[in-house]
Motif scaffolding. Structure first.
Motif, PDB file in Angstrom:
ATOM      1  N   ILE A 183      23.447  13.080  -2.589  1.00  0.00           N
ATOM      2  CA  ILE A 183      22.373  14.082  -2.582  1.00  0.00           C
ATOM      3  C   ILE A 183      21.807  14.446  -4.463  1.00  0.00           C
ATOM      4  N   GLY A 184      20.945  14.375  -5.380  1.00  0.00           N
ATOM      5  CA  GLY A 184      21.052  14.475  -6.331  1.00  0.00           C
ATOM      6  C   GLY A 184      21.953  13.868  -7.262  1.00  0.00           C
ATOM      7  N   GLU A 185      22.130  14.541  -8.827  1.00  0.00           N
ATOM      8  CA  GLU A 185      22.898  13.545  -9.066  1.00  0.00           C
ATOM      9  C   GLU A 185      24.513  13.784  -9.720  1.00  0.00           C
ATOM     10  N   GLU A 186      24.926  12.993 -10.244  1.00  0.00           N
ATOM     11  CA  GLU A 186      26.187  13.769  -9.496  1.00  0.00           C
ATOM     12  C   GLU A 186      26.869  14.912 -10.845  1.00  0.00           C
ATOM     13  N   GLY A 187      27.504  15.532 -10.513  1.00  0.00           N
ATOM     14  CA  GLY A 187      28.353  16.350 -11.351  1.00  0.00           C
ATOM     15  C   GLY A 187      26.570  18.285 -10.487  1.00  0.00           C
ATOM     16  N   ARG A 188      26.225  17.523 -10.277  1.00  0.00           N
ATOM     17  CA  ARG A 188      25.052  18.804 -10.025  1.00  0.00           C
ATOM     18  C   ARG A 188      25.309  19.682  -8.524  1.00  0.00           C
ATOM     19  N   GLY A 189      26.266  19.207  -7.635  1.00  0.00           N
ATOM     20  CA  GLY A 189      26.726  19.825  -6.394  1.00  0.00           C
ATOM     21  C   GLY A 189      26.355  21.358  -6.139  1.00  0.00           C
ATOM     22  N   LYS A 231      31.347  12.259 -12.164  1.00  0.00           N
ATOM     23  CA  LYS A 231      31.013  13.221 -13.386  1.00  0.00           C
ATOM     24  C   LYS A 231      30.834  14.666 -12.986  1.00  0.00           C
ATOM     25  N   GLY A 232      31.753  15.082 -12.119  1.00  0.00           N
ATOM     26  CA  GLY A 232      31.964  16.126 -11.712  1.00  0.00           C
ATOM     27  C   GLY A 232      31.498  16.786 -10.089  1.00  0.00           C
ATOM     28  N   LEU A 233      31.314  17.811  -9.583  1.00  0.00           N
ATOM     29  CA  LEU A 233      31.575  17.962  -8.399  1.00  0.00           C
ATOM     30  C   LEU A 233      29.966  18.276  -8.020  1.00  0.00           C
ATOM     31  N   THR A 234      29.705  17.181  -6.646  1.00  0.00           N
ATOM     32  CA  THR A 234      28.555  16.843  -6.383  1.00  0.00           C
ATOM     33  C   THR A 234      27.739  16.968  -4.916  1.00  0.00           C
ATOM     34  N   CYS A 235      27.273  17.008  -4.343  1.00  0.00           N
ATOM     35  CA  CYS A 235      26.349  17.327  -2.932  1.00  0.00           C
ATOM     36  C   CYS A 235      26.481  15.893  -2.116  1.00  0.00           C
ATOM     37  N   PHE A 236      26.980  15.810  -0.915  1.00  0.00           N
ATOM     38  CA  PHE A 236      26.658  14.337  -0.472  1.00  0.00           C
ATOM     39  C   PHE A 236      26.195  14.437   1.019  1.00  0.00           C
ATOM     40  N   PHE A 237      25.475  13.746   1.372  1.00  0.00           N
ATOM     41  CA  PHE A 237      25.211  13.875   3.034  1.00  0.00           C
ATOM     42  C   PHE A 237      26.564  12.654   3.278  1.00  0.00           C
ATOM     43  N   MET A 238      27.125  13.434   4.663  1.00  0.00           N
ATOM     44  CA  MET A 238      27.838  12.559   5.142  1.00  0.00           C
ATOM     45  C   MET A 238      27.500  12.086   6.715  1.00  0.00           C
ATOM     46  N   PRO A 239      27.264  11.410   7.319  1.00  0.00           N
ATOM     47  CA  PRO A 239      27.327  11.186   8.856  1.00  0.00           C
ATOM     48  C   PRO A 239      28.091  11.117   9.242  1.00  0.00           C
ATOM     49  N   ARG A 250      17.899  23.325   9.084  1.00  0.00           N
ATOM     50  CA  ARG A 250      16.864  24.298   8.698  1.00  0.00           C
ATOM     51  C   ARG A 250      17.029  24.007   6.967  1.00  0.00           C
ATOM     52  N   ALA A 251      18.253  24.771   6.373  1.00  0.00           N
ATOM     53  CA  ALA A 251      18.013  25.145   5.114  1.00  0.00           C
ATOM     54  C   ALA A 251      18.556  23.621   4.478  1.00  0.00           C
ATOM     55  N   SER A 252      19.532  22.628   5.042  1.00  0.00           N
ATOM     56  CA  SER A 252      19.425  22.048   4.549  1.00  0.00           C
ATOM     57  C   SER A 252      18.340  21.122   3.376  1.00  0.00           C
ATOM     58  N   VAL A 253      16.630  20.987   4.533  1.00  0.00           N
ATOM     59  CA  VAL A 253      15.688  20.599   3.880  1.00  0.00           C
ATOM     60  C   VAL A 253      15.982  20.224   2.213  1.00  0.00           C
ATOM     61  N   ALA A 254      16.102  22.309   1.883  1.00  0.00           N
ATOM     62  CA  ALA A 254      16.341  22.324   0.567  1.00  0.00           C
ATOM     63  C   ALA A 254      16.710  21.434  -0.155  1.00  0.00           C
ATOM     64  N   ALA A 255      18.144  21.380   0.602  1.00  0.00           N
ATOM     65  CA  ALA A 255      18.808  20.281  -0.198  1.00  0.00           C
ATOM     66  C   ALA A 255      18.455  18.779  -0.276  1.00  0.00           C
ATOM     67  N   LEU A 256      18.628  18.481   0.562  1.00  0.00           N
ATOM     68  CA  LEU A 256      18.342  17.062   0.816  1.00  0.00           C
ATOM     69  C   LEU A 256      16.359  16.737   0.108  1.00  0.00           C
ATOM     70  N   ALA A 257      15.638  17.331  -0.697  1.00  0.00           N
ATOM     71  CA  ALA A 257      15.101  17.366  -1.255  1.00  0.00           C
ATOM     72  C   ALA A 257      15.285  16.535  -2.919  1.00  0.00           C
ATOM     73  N   ALA A 258      16.769  17.338  -3.143  1.00  0.00           N
ATOM     74  CA  ALA A 258      17.103  16.426  -4.129  1.00  0.00           C
ATOM     75  C   ALA A 258      17.535  15.201  -4.541  1.00  0.00           C
ATOM     76  N   GLN A 259      17.775  14.912  -3.375  1.00  0.00           N
ATOM     77  CA  GLN A 259      17.345  13.120  -3.010  1.00  0.00           C
ATOM     78  C   GLN A 259      16.139  12.829  -2.279  1.00  0.00           C
ATOM     79  N   PRO A 260      14.907  12.648  -2.442  1.00  0.00           N
ATOM     80  CA  PRO A 260      13.930  11.929  -1.643  1.00  0.00           C
ATOM     81  C   PRO A 260      13.827  11.003  -0.777  1.00  0.00           C
ATOM     82  N   ASP A 261      14.696   9.286  -1.248  1.00  0.00           N
ATOM     83  CA  ASP A 261      14.402   8.134  -0.494  1.00  0.00           C
ATOM     84  C   ASP A 261      15.464   9.186   1.053  1.00  0.00           C
ATOM     85  N   LEU A 262      16.084   9.684   0.394  1.00  0.00           N
ATOM     86  CA  LEU A 262      17.228  10.254   1.620  1.00  0.00           C
ATOM     87  C   LEU A 262      16.673  11.372   2.902  1.00  0.00           C
ATOM     88  N   LEU A 263      15.734  11.620   2.019  1.00  0.00           N
ATOM     89  CA  LEU A 263      14.692  13.396   2.915  1.00  0.00           C
ATOM     90  C   LEU A 263      13.688  12.849   3.941  1.00  0.00           C
TER      91      LEU A 263
END
Length: 547
Positions: free
Chosen positions: A285-291, A237-245, A145-158
């Motif tokens: 997911i989102g910009e590099e460095g904005r994890g 560019k720093g700590l970044t969030c990723f979607f890992m299937p 449920r909560a992951s959807v909020a983070a996935l919103a930072a990458q609209p194509d993936l969402l």
């Protein structure tokens, strides 16, 4: 009914099983809190859910899921890596029922937008009920449920994942997510050397033609049979969030190497793992460095669920203690008629009344934050404070509930021993107590004006309650101190107590006055029942707690 008989004795003076009870209609404080916070009109849905989850059949499934713990199968018989976790069918049954009820997606539209309205409050009531039956499986439910909020930072993936997340079909198959009837998502943030300090993470992400390749480890990654995970790794560019299937785009098993499952105190039905990433495929997911700013959108929601779950565990503890006391006779009286036991149970009931009012008020803020800046500020400031107080309240509360059952409460045959072992995890996961206090301080410093408005709202909602004015002054003074971090726990607990009194005052002013008298105007003793409540108040609390 004929009593069971052995060669040497008959079995009597034991409470019957607390099952086949509607966990919504038997909970008047929950019903009132749902209605007061915008949930009116959802009663039929919640009644059906309460009847289903209060059944003897669901209680048995919860027992089986916890007694038959997950098993890691790293290799097959020929030596090929499998990296799968096997669960008992009862676990899959719990997952299927929660997903069918929309606990993983009912607050989102099919496009991944917040539903608003009353969706958070209604879902929270269901989550609160489900946690009373089996909490472990709710970990992947809340993370999905909560992951959807983070996935919103990458609209194509969402846009690609949401059609699969938005179904109410549970599909446990180990297969690529894009071909499944439904999917679940997990999260991996912490590493051995960093823990809470995720900026110390050493896992690296290398950009490639088709995405990124992740190399490193996670010390805690829960629900390893999820279809994908949100993980943090260091990119250029720093700590970044990723979607890992679990599978790469070509259908091959992704390079997640599970090292072992954690041998946890509680939360036994749910698998938590240590994992290494050997060049695992992932998408950014989102910009590099904005994890951190990306994944914190997810963390706010998981913290909310930690508080709801802890409140549900306490409600279950109260229900079982009161049910037992009404059937168990001691010294020619039922326990529930003994004055000292009445004081204990009534004090516990008062705590639960305030807790459920508070978590539902928080969920109302989540429902309304998109359209109301004051509700958004309430959510940001009070989510960590509420998680702190509610989650840290649960272990001692459940110990007291166990003691009400005597030796029966201490053995694993009953539910309360499991609840007691389960209860510490919500205070530890998603930020421990000190982290919650620091987050409150951070919110105050970054949004001083919004925080002041929240305090004004609390003052209005708690107006006239004993000790409310003094509590406000103490909180304001503590947070203005130069050494505010040193007294942060004291101030954050007082803030949560004030918020609980204010929330309860909207639901039940009489109970709010009792709560404020015993918690704000005075320091509540360390033991439940060490308060002076008049007999009328005691009767009202106990009748309302479990009709």
């Amino acid at each position: 009914m004929t009593q069971p008989s052995f060669e040497t004795h008959e079995v009597f003076n034991q409470s019957p099983p607390f099952e086949d009870v509607n966990l919504f209609t038997a909970d008047r404080p929950l019903m009132a809190a749902v209605k007061a916070n915008g949930g009116a009109g959802a009663e039929q849905d919640l009644m059906a859910f309460g009847a289903d989850w209060g059944s003897a059949e669901m209680a048995e499934q919860g027992r089986l899921a916890n007694e038959n713990t997950p098993k890691l199968r790293s290799f097959d018989a020929k030596g090929f890596r499998r990296d799968v976790v096997e669960f008992h069918p009862a676990y899959h049954q719990m997952m299927a029922r929660s997903i069918a009820a929309g606990l993983h997606n009912s607050t989102w539209t099919a496009q991944g937008e917040p539903v608003g309205g009353r969706s958070e409050v209604v879902r929270a009531a269901k989550f609160y009920i489900a946690s009373q039956v089996e909490s472990g499986h709710l970990c992947p439910i809340t993370m999905t449920r909560a992951s959807v909020a983070a996935l919103a930072a990458q609209p194509d993936l969402l846009a690609r994942t949401m059609p699969v997340i938005a179904t109410r079909d549970y599909d446990p198959a180990f297969a690529p997510w894009w071909g499944k009837r439904g999917m679940t998502l997990g999260m991996g943030m912490t590493e051995k050397q960093g823990g809470t300090d995720v900026r110390a993470n050493m896992t690296t992400a290398e950009s490639t033609a088709d995405g990124y390749r992740i190399t490193g480890h996670k010390w805690f990654m829960s629900a390893p049979m999820c279809d994908a995970f949100l993980v943090l790794a260091q990119a250029d560019k720093g700590l970044t969030c990723f979607f890992m299937p679990r599978f790469t785009p070509d259908g091959a098993v992704n390079a997640l190497r599970f090292q072992r499952l954690k041998d946890k105190l509680g939360n036994r039905s749910n698998a938590s793992s240590e994992v290494e990433f050997a060049g695992a495929y992932a998408e950014r997911i989102g910009e590099e460095g904005r994890g951190i700013s990306t994944i914190i959108q997810m963390v706010q929601l998981t913290r909310q669920d930690c508080a709801i779950s802890s409140a549900g565990l306490m409600r279950s503890g109260l229900s079982h203690a009161l049910h037992h006391a009404r059937h168990r006779s001691v010294f020619q009286k039922h326990l529930a008629d003994q004055p000292l036991m009445q004081s204990v149970l009534a004090d516990m009931a008062l705590h639960v009344e305030a807790t459920v009012a508070l978590v539902m008020r928080l969920c109302r803020a989540f429902d309304r934050m998109a359209a109301d800046a004051s509700e958004a500020a309430y959510m940001r400031l009070l989510t960590p404070a509420i998680k702190y107080w509610v989650c840290k309240s649960a272990p001692p509360f459940l110990y007291e509930a166990m003691e009400c059952l005597g030796g029966n409460g201490y053995v694993e045959d009953g539910l309360l021993a499991r609840h007691y072992r389960e209860s510490p995890v919500n205070a530890i996961w998603e930020g421990s107590g000190n982290v919650m206090c620091l987050d409150v301080l951070r919110a105050l410093s970054r949004e001083a004006e919004a925080a002041a408005a929240v305090m004004t709202t609390l003052a209005a909602d708690a107006r006239g309650l004993p000790g409310a004015t003094e509590a406000l002054a103490m909180i304001s003074q503590a947070f203005r101190r130069g050494d505010s971090e040193r007294v942060a726990r004291l101030a954050v607990e007082k803030l949560a107590l004030l918020a609980a009194a204010a929330a309860l005052n909207v639901v039940s002013p009489d109970r709010a006055e009792l709560f404020a008298t015993t918690r704000l105007a005075a320091t509540h003793p360390s033991m439940y029942g060490a308060v002076d409540l008049d007999p009328t108040a005691i009767r009202g609390l106990l009748e309302r707690a479990l009709p």
